[in-house]
Design a protein around this motif. Structure first.
Motif, PDB file in Angstrom:
ATOM      1  N   ASP A  13       0.815  -1.218   0.000  1.00 29.56           N
ATOM      2  CA  ASP A  13       0.000   0.000   0.000  1.00 29.56           C
ATOM      3  C   ASP A  13       0.848   1.268   0.000  1.00 29.56           C
ATOM      4  O   ASP A  13       0.502   2.267   0.630  1.00 29.56           O
ATOM      5  N   GLY A  14       1.972   1.217  -0.709  1.00 34.34           N
ATOM      6  CA  GLY A  14       2.803   2.409  -0.835  1.00 34.34           C
ATOM      7  C   GLY A  14       3.747   2.659   0.308  1.00 34.34           C
ATOM      8  O   GLY A  14       4.300   3.766   0.417  1.00 34.34           O
ATOM      9  N   VAL A  15       3.965   1.650   1.174  1.00 33.63           N
ATOM     10  CA  VAL A  15       4.857   1.809   2.329  1.00 33.63           C
ATOM     11  C   VAL A  15       5.799   0.608   2.388  1.00 33.63           C
ATOM     12  O   VAL A  15       5.362  -0.537   2.281  1.00 33.63           O
ATOM     13  N   ARG A  16       7.091   0.896   2.578  1.00 33.98           N
ATOM     14  CA  ARG A  16       8.085  -0.163   2.752  1.00 33.98           C
ATOM     15  C   ARG A  16       8.878   0.105   4.029  1.00 33.98           C
ATOM     16  O   ARG A  16       9.350   1.214   4.254  1.00 33.98           O
ATOM     17  N   LEU A  17       9.014  -0.923   4.861  1.00 33.19           N
ATOM     18  CA  LEU A  17       9.821  -0.831   6.084  1.00 33.19           C
ATOM     19  C   LEU A  17      11.010  -1.764   5.957  1.00 33.19           C
ATOM     20  O   LEU A  17      10.841  -2.964   5.708  1.00 33.19           O
ATOM     21  N   THR A  29       9.782   3.934   3.910  1.00 32.45           N
ATOM     22  CA  THR A  29       9.815   4.613   2.624  1.00 32.45           C
ATOM     23  C   THR A  29       8.421   4.673   2.021  1.00 32.45           C
ATOM     24  O   THR A  29       7.730   3.646   1.935  1.00 32.45           O
ATOM     25  N   LEU A  30       8.006   5.862   1.621  1.00 30.72           N
ATOM     26  CA  LEU A  30       6.802   6.017   0.814  1.00 30.72           C
ATOM     27  C   LEU A  30       7.204   5.688  -0.621  1.00 30.72           C
ATOM     28  O   LEU A  30       8.093   6.333  -1.182  1.00 30.72           O
ATOM     29  N   CYS A  31       6.558   4.693  -1.217  1.00 28.96           N
ATOM     30  CA  CYS A  31       7.072   4.165  -2.487  1.00 28.96           C
ATOM     31  C   CYS A  31       6.016   4.105  -3.577  1.00 28.96           C
ATOM     32  O   CYS A  31       5.912   3.118  -4.305  1.00 28.96           O
ATOM     33  N   ASN A  32       5.241   5.157  -3.677  1.00 32.03           N
ATOM     34  CA  ASN A  32       4.290   5.287  -4.781  1.00 32.03           C
ATOM     35  C   ASN A  32       4.615   6.569  -5.541  1.00 32.03           C
ATOM     36  O   ASN A  32       3.811   7.502  -5.598  1.00 32.03           O
ATOM     37  N   ALA A  33       5.828   6.596  -6.111  1.00 32.76           N
ATOM     38  CA  ALA A  33       6.319   7.815  -6.755  1.00 32.76           C
ATOM     39  C   ALA A  33       5.443   8.246  -7.922  1.00 32.76           C
ATOM     40  O   ALA A  33       5.331   9.436  -8.218  1.00 32.76           O
ATOM     41  N   GLY A  34       4.806   7.275  -8.592  1.00 34.67           N
ATOM     42  CA  GLY A  34       3.961   7.612  -9.734  1.00 34.67           C
ATOM     43  C   GLY A  34       2.801   8.511  -9.376  1.00 34.67           C
ATOM     44  O   GLY A  34       2.318   9.276 -10.230  1.00 34.67           O
ATOM     45  N   LYS A  35       2.345   8.454  -8.135  1.00 32.64           N
ATOM     46  CA  LYS A  35       1.277   9.334  -7.651  1.00 32.64           C
ATOM     47  C   LYS A  35       1.815  10.358  -6.669  1.00 32.64           C
ATOM     48  O   LYS A  35       1.070  10.915  -5.875  1.00 32.64           O
ATOM     49  N   ARG A  36       3.124  10.614  -6.743  1.00 34.53           N
ATOM     50  CA  ARG A  36       3.792  11.566  -5.841  1.00 34.53           C
ATOM     51  C   ARG A  36       3.500  11.245  -4.379  1.00 34.53           C
ATOM     52  O   ARG A  36       3.352  12.130  -3.546  1.00 34.53           O
ATOM     53  N   LEU A  43      -2.696   3.441   2.954  1.00 34.57           N
ATOM     54  CA  LEU A  43      -1.320   3.843   3.268  1.00 34.57           C
ATOM     55  C   LEU A  43      -1.188   4.144   4.754  1.00 34.57           C
ATOM     56  O   LEU A  43      -0.186   3.770   5.379  1.00 34.57           O
ATOM     57  N   TRP A  44      -2.167   4.811   5.347  1.00 32.71           N
ATOM     58  CA  TRP A  44      -2.093   5.124   6.781  1.00 32.71           C
ATOM     59  C   TRP A  44      -2.087   3.852   7.616  1.00 32.71           C
ATOM     60  O   TRP A  44      -1.367   3.768   8.610  1.00 32.71           O
ATOM     61  N   ARG A  45      -2.870   2.856   7.224  1.00 29.91           N
ATOM     62  CA  ARG A  45      -2.849   1.594   7.968  1.00 29.91           C
ATOM     63  C   ARG A  45      -1.476   0.919   7.851  1.00 29.91           C
ATOM     64  O   ARG A  45      -0.974   0.342   8.819  1.00 29.91           O
ATOM     65  N   ALA A  46      -0.885   1.010   6.661  1.00 31.86           N
ATOM     66  CA  ALA A  46       0.451   0.428   6.484  1.00 31.86           C
ATOM     67  C   ALA A  46       1.487   1.168   7.315  1.00 31.86           C
ATOM     68  O   ALA A  46       2.391   0.556   7.892  1.00 31.86           O
TER      69      ALA A  46
END
Length: 267
Positions: A13-17, A29-36, A43-46
């Motif tokens: 969901d756009g989050v990597r630990l 790391t926030l990892c959904n660069a395509g949607k900035r 994402l908040w739950r992740a």
């Protein structure tokens, strides 16, 4: 930049630990660069789950983002009538009871809360835009190191809303009430030079030097004894809520614990 020697404890969901091999440093790391790195309830739950999965050995947690922007804020899909699939839309939330609405927002806020734990020092590494929820996520961390292209903005009032993801308290603490009010009410951009001058950012460097600056800061934060830093963070983070006598008492108690520990008399 992720370390290829580390394994991801979480990647959804756009989050990597990831946790560095020495166990003392973790990177979220926030990892959904395509949607900035636009944010959503998933994402908040992740992000909240990343906090729960963080090993106890971690002393410094870095918050980073892939791509040109740290986070462009709330995903605009949230403002459509249907919202996100499987999630309550804003319209659905507004139709609920006060208790139901409060519970939903409280759940979202969990993603922004664990960064203030006293057993960690958390550092937001910010480049490009950090808008709305992105600004509040950076404010959740203890420290902010920025690229010189950073642009902070709190745009909620332009949508008829207010910041509700725990960003108002640290913003006022960092820049003062009057400037915080002006920043939030106007929704204007705060650039790197102003961020450093007002205390919003600890450091701003050219983008090419950002990784090196973070490495240097991380090494400096890891140099002191962990227990001393934990006590220090507790003293400083609670200072604004204590009067002088209470702060003096807190200092005495903290120092007493440190002295007993150094003398081998701790619990």
């Amino acid at each position: 930049m992720s370390d290829p020697t580390t394994a991801a404890l979480l990647d959804r969901d756009g989050v990597r630990l990831t946790v560095h091999p020495d166990g003392a440093v973790a990177t979220v790391t926030l990892c959904n660069a395509g949607k900035r790195n636009a944010q959503s309830p998933a994402l908040w739950r992740a992000l909240a789950e990343a906090g729960r999965l963080l090993p106890g050995s971690v002393r410094v947690a870095l918050l980073r983002a892939e791509g040109v922007s740290f986070s462009a804020g709330l995903d605009r899909q949230a403002f459509t009538p249907e919202g996100f699939a499987g999630e309550p839309s804003f319209v659905d939330m507004a139709r609920g009871t006060e208790a139901e609405l409060d519970a939903v927002i409280a759940g979202y806020q969990e993603a922004f809360t664990w960064w203030r734990r006293t057993d960690l020092i958390t550092v937001a590494v910010v480049q490009g835009h950090a808008i709305g929820a992105g600004f509040q996520l950076a404010l959740s961390c203890d420290l902010r190191v920025c690229a010189d292209d950073v642009q902070f903005a709190m745009r909620e009032t332009s949508l008829g809303l207010v910041p509700d993801l725990t960003g108002t308290r640290p913003l006022v603490a960092l820049v003062g009430y009057a400037r915080a009010l002006e920043i939030c009410a106007t929704g204007r951009f705060v650039h790197a030079d102003e961020a450093v001058r007002t205390g919003l950012a600890n450091l701003a460097v050219p983008a090419a030097e950002l990784d090196a600056a973070v490495q240097d800061l991380t090494a400096a934060l890891l140099a002191p004894a962990r227990d001393a830093v934990v006590e220090l963070k507790g003293l400083l983070s609670g200072a604004a809520d204590r009067d002088l006598d209470d702060q003096r008492a807190a200092e005495r108690a903290a120092q007493g614990r440190r002295l007993r520990d150094l003398a081998g008399l701790g619990d």
